[in-house]
Design a protein around this motif. Structure first.
Motif, PDB file in Angstrom:
ATOM      1  N   ASP A 154      11.517   7.271  29.556  1.00  0.00           N
ATOM      2  CA  ASP A 154      12.361   7.080  28.378  1.00  0.00           C
ATOM      3  C   ASP A 154      11.788   5.992  27.473  1.00  0.00           C
ATOM      4  O   ASP A 154      11.826   6.100  26.240  1.00  0.00           O
ATOM      5  N   TRP A 155      11.199   4.950  28.044  1.00  0.00           N
ATOM      6  CA  TRP A 155      10.565   3.906  27.256  1.00  0.00           C
ATOM      7  C   TRP A 155       9.314   4.440  26.550  1.00  0.00           C
ATOM      8  O   TRP A 155       9.084   4.149  25.374  1.00  0.00           O
ATOM      9  N   ARG A 156       8.499   5.181  27.282  1.00  0.00           N
ATOM     10  CA  ARG A 156       7.257   5.700  26.700  1.00  0.00           C
ATOM     11  C   ARG A 156       7.554   6.603  25.496  1.00  0.00           C
ATOM     12  O   ARG A 156       6.889   6.514  24.456  1.00  0.00           O
ATOM     13  N   GLU A 157       8.564   7.426  25.643  1.00  0.00           N
ATOM     14  CA  GLU A 157       8.935   8.300  24.529  1.00  0.00           C
ATOM     15  C   GLU A 157       9.504   7.496  23.369  1.00  0.00           C
ATOM     16  O   GLU A 157       9.286   7.829  22.202  1.00  0.00           O
ATOM     17  N   LYS A 158      10.193   6.410  23.677  1.00  0.00           N
ATOM     18  CA  LYS A 158      10.762   5.560  22.629  1.00  0.00           C
ATOM     19  C   LYS A 158       9.657   4.915  21.779  1.00  0.00           C
ATOM     20  O   LYS A 158       9.780   4.817  20.552  1.00  0.00           O
ATOM     21  N   VAL A 159       8.554   4.473  22.427  1.00  0.00           N
ATOM     22  CA  VAL A 159       7.483   3.813  21.673  1.00  0.00           C
ATOM     23  C   VAL A 159       6.467   4.821  21.128  1.00  0.00           C
ATOM     24  O   VAL A 159       5.533   4.447  20.408  1.00  0.00           O
ATOM     25  N   GLY A 160       6.632   6.095  21.487  1.00  0.00           N
ATOM     26  CA  GLY A 160       5.815   7.151  20.902  1.00  0.00           C
ATOM     27  C   GLY A 160       4.372   7.211  21.361  1.00  0.00           C
ATOM     28  O   GLY A 160       3.486   7.609  20.599  1.00  0.00           O
ATOM     29  N   LEU A 161       4.115   6.852  22.636  1.00  0.00           N
ATOM     30  CA  LEU A 161       2.751   6.898  23.154  1.00  0.00           C
ATOM     31  C   LEU A 161       2.627   7.959  24.246  1.00  0.00           C
ATOM     32  O   LEU A 161       3.597   8.260  24.952  1.00  0.00           O
ATOM     33  N   PRO A 162       1.437   8.523  24.413  1.00  0.00           N
ATOM     34  CA  PRO A 162       1.234   9.560  25.433  1.00  0.00           C
ATOM     35  C   PRO A 162       1.085   8.956  26.830  1.00  0.00           C
ATOM     36  O   PRO A 162       0.967   7.730  26.984  1.00  0.00           O
ATOM     37  N   VAL A 163       1.094   9.812  27.842  1.00  0.00           N
ATOM     38  CA  VAL A 163       0.810   9.369  29.206  1.00  0.00           C
ATOM     39  C   VAL A 163      -0.602   8.782  29.225  1.00  0.00           C
ATOM     40  O   VAL A 163      -1.547   9.414  28.739  1.00  0.00           O
ATOM     41  N   PRO A 164      -0.785   7.579  29.724  1.00  0.00           N
ATOM     42  CA  PRO A 164      -2.106   6.945  29.697  1.00  0.00           C
ATOM     43  C   PRO A 164      -3.116   7.656  30.589  1.00  0.00           C
ATOM     44  O   PRO A 164      -2.807   8.028  31.725  1.00  0.00           O
ATOM     45  N   LYS A 165      -4.313   7.817  30.068  1.00  0.00           N
ATOM     46  CA  LYS A 165      -5.391   8.468  30.809  1.00  0.00           C
ATOM     47  C   LYS A 165      -6.516   7.501  31.168  1.00  0.00           C
ATOM     48  O   LYS A 165      -7.292   7.761  32.082  1.00  0.00           O
ATOM     49  N   THR A 166      -6.615   6.407  30.424  1.00  0.00           N
ATOM     50  CA  THR A 166      -7.695   5.441  30.631  1.00  0.00           C
ATOM     51  C   THR A 166      -7.112   4.030  30.735  1.00  0.00           C
ATOM     52  O   THR A 166      -5.937   3.796  30.422  1.00  0.00           O
ATOM     53  N   TRP A 167      -7.974   3.079  31.111  1.00  0.00           N
ATOM     54  CA  TRP A 167      -7.539   1.683  31.143  1.00  0.00           C
ATOM     55  C   TRP A 167      -7.058   1.233  29.764  1.00  0.00           C
ATOM     56  O   TRP A 167      -6.052   0.524  29.669  1.00  0.00           O
ATOM     57  N   ALA A 168      -7.754   1.642  28.717  1.00  0.00           N
ATOM     58  CA  ALA A 168      -7.369   1.240  27.366  1.00  0.00           C
ATOM     59  C   ALA A 168      -5.982   1.773  27.023  1.00  0.00           C
ATOM     60  O   ALA A 168      -5.158   1.077  26.420  1.00  0.00           O
ATOM     61  N   ASP A 169      -5.716   3.022  27.430  1.00  0.00           N
ATOM     62  CA  ASP A 169      -4.383   3.608  27.209  1.00  0.00           C
ATOM     63  C   ASP A 169      -3.308   2.824  27.949  1.00  0.00           C
ATOM     64  O   ASP A 169      -2.208   2.598  27.436  1.00  0.00           O
ATOM     65  N   PRO A 182      11.539  -1.310  23.917  1.00  0.00           N
ATOM     66  CA  PRO A 182      11.744   0.046  24.418  1.00  0.00           C
ATOM     67  C   PRO A 182      13.150   0.313  24.951  1.00  0.00           C
ATOM     68  O   PRO A 182      13.579   1.470  25.001  1.00  0.00           O
ATOM     69  N   ASP A 183      13.869  -0.751  25.346  1.00  0.00           N
ATOM     70  CA  ASP A 183      15.234  -0.534  25.852  1.00  0.00           C
ATOM     71  C   ASP A 183      16.272  -0.594  24.743  1.00  0.00           C
ATOM     72  O   ASP A 183      17.469  -0.368  24.982  1.00  0.00           O
ATOM     73  N   GLY A 184      15.827  -0.915  23.515  1.00  0.00           N
ATOM     74  CA  GLY A 184      16.715  -0.866  22.360  1.00  0.00           C
ATOM     75  C   GLY A 184      17.822  -1.890  22.328  1.00  0.00           C
ATOM     76  O   GLY A 184      18.827  -1.700  21.639  1.00  0.00           O
TER      77      GLY A 184
END
Length: 437
Positions: A154-169, A182-184
């Motif tokens: 729910d937090w990840r969707e709130k900040v609009g980022l994809p599932v991380p694939k790399t260290w940078a992500d 993210p918790d509003g």
């Protein structure tokens, strides 16, 4: 296992005994063993102990062999006391990484792999993990698992980022969790990664080893012939640890006080103050209860420069040296790796004691009806990396954890110099065992 050590820290010693009936089942040709009572120990708090009781009850119903079952929380201390009195349990189920320590102290009976019923149903990789420095087999695999990344979906969707694939992500997501509310609730009171980073009991290594491997580094490497080389201060290790330290030294990416906290103190994921936790599948049940499945996701660990290796560990069945019940010992060990026993250990009303089954005829996701186990199975099969259990791992682990913890705590220090000092401590631990290359 990082998580079970937390339980050990919370609970006092448990010495509950279950004496199961000794009458053999009708028509069972093992009735002659009915007078034998196996003393069996596991490193367990009450919840997993209830599952073990069901397994041992099924064993007794099948064979007529009684089991005096004792779930022990302060396991190693009590096992040492029993070893001192030359009265070890007949069978004990305990951490796979402790095989070398137990074997070096003469606590284990060697096992002929070919004599184990169902041995071919266990993968060769699992059998290879239960060999001692002398090449002999000293345990039977019982359960395995691998770590994965838990994320507040729910937090990840709130900040609009994809599932991380790399260290940078991963770093980018952690920063977003710290900075984008993210918790509003309108407050800057959330963090990225939850890390149990204390040096106590090797927590720094339990959490950090996977990232070390993903960066191409390591703590020690197998030099062959029962010898090990130190790798904690290699160039790749220095690069990996530098990245790890950057996470601790970037505001908000890791929760405050992480390097002094054990798993018993890191409840931030379920408390709603941290959104990323690299941990094991033993947390499925408690997190489902506290958060609900809908609020978090379980994904493969983001990859580093050298790949996606993750910590794999588990439990073995050990046959106590000096037991006068060798036939009954073997029958219990044979039973514990059957599909029947493995399923009983996986599907539990309290807490599962078999995570990934070692019996390769079973599929964890199919047995449990939970597809998250497919993530864990793939992580174990494709990227699982176990600690070297043939040597006495605990002193090596602790030396590495203490040094690594100091390096991560000093944001302006020389990483290479800190790891050189850690390498000396690790070398001393290997030298003391006579296994330093």
């Amino acid at each position: 296992m990082a998580p079970r050590t937390a339980i050990r820290g919370l609970l006092a010693s448990v010495s509950a005994v279950l004496l199961l009936g000794s009458a053999a089942c009708a028509g069972d040709d093992t009735a002659g063993d009915a007078g034998d009572t196996l003393e069996v120990w596991t490193r367990s708090a009450p919840e997993p102990a209830a599952t073990y009781k069901d397994i041992f009850a099924a064993f007794t119903a099948k064979t007529g062999i009684a089991v005096n079952y004792q779930p022990v929380v302060e396991f190693d201390q009590q096992l040492q006391a029993r070893a001192s009195s030359k009265d070890l349990p007949d069978v004990f189920v305990a951490d796979a990484a402790n095989l070398g320590t137990y074997q070096a102290q003469g606590w284990l009976q060697p096992i002929e792999q070919a004599s184990v019923a169902g041995a071919t149903d266990i993968a060769d990789t699992a059998w290879n993990s239960v060999k001692g420095l002398d090449g002999k087999t000293y345990g039977i695999p019982f359960s395995r698992q691998a770590f994965a990344t838990f994320i507040r979906k729910d937090w990840r969707e709130k900040v609009g980022l994809p599932v991380p694939k790399t260290w940078a992500d991963l770093t980018a997501l952690a920063k977003a969790f710290a900075e984008k509310d993210p918790d509003g609730n309108g407050k800057k009171d959330t963090y990225g990664m939850l890390v149990p980073g204390s040096a106590q009991n090797g927590y720094t290594v339990f959490w950090g080893a996977s990232y070390l491997w993903q960066g191409g580094g390591d703590i020690v490497t197998d030099a062959g012939g029962g010898k090990y080389s130190v790798a904690i201060n290699s160039d790749k290790s220095v690069q990996a640890v530098t990245w790890i330290r950057d996470q601790f030294c970037t505001p908000g990416v890791v929760q405050p006080g992480a390097l002094t906290q054990t798993t018993a103190q890191t409840t931030h994921f379920t408390d709603g103050t941290a959104g990323i936790y690299f941990t094991g599948p033993y947390n499925f049940v408690p997190y489902d209860q506290k958060l609900t499945k809908e609020k978090y996701e379980v994904v493969p660990a983001p990859t580093g420069p050298a790949g996606g290796d993750v910590l794999a560990n588990g439990e073995n069945i050990y046959l106590g040296a000096g037991s006068k019940l060798s036939d009954a010992q073997k029958k219990l060990a044979d039973f514990l790796i059957t599909p029947e026993a493995q399923k009983l250990g996986m599907v539990s009303k309290t807490q599962a004691v078999v995570r990934l089954p070692v019996n390769k005829t079973l599929d964890a996701a199919e047995v449990t009806g939970d597809q998250r186990w497919s993530v864990i199975q793939k992580a174990y099969t494709e990227n699982g990396h176990e600690f070297p259990s043939a040597l006495q791992w605990v002193p090596v682990r602790n030396a590495a954890a203490e040094g690594l913890n100091k390096v991560l705590a000093d944001c302006s220090g020389d990483v290479k110099a800190g790891l050189d000092a850690t390498a000396q401590a690790v070398s001393a631990a290997l030298q003391e065992q006579g296994v330093l290359a």
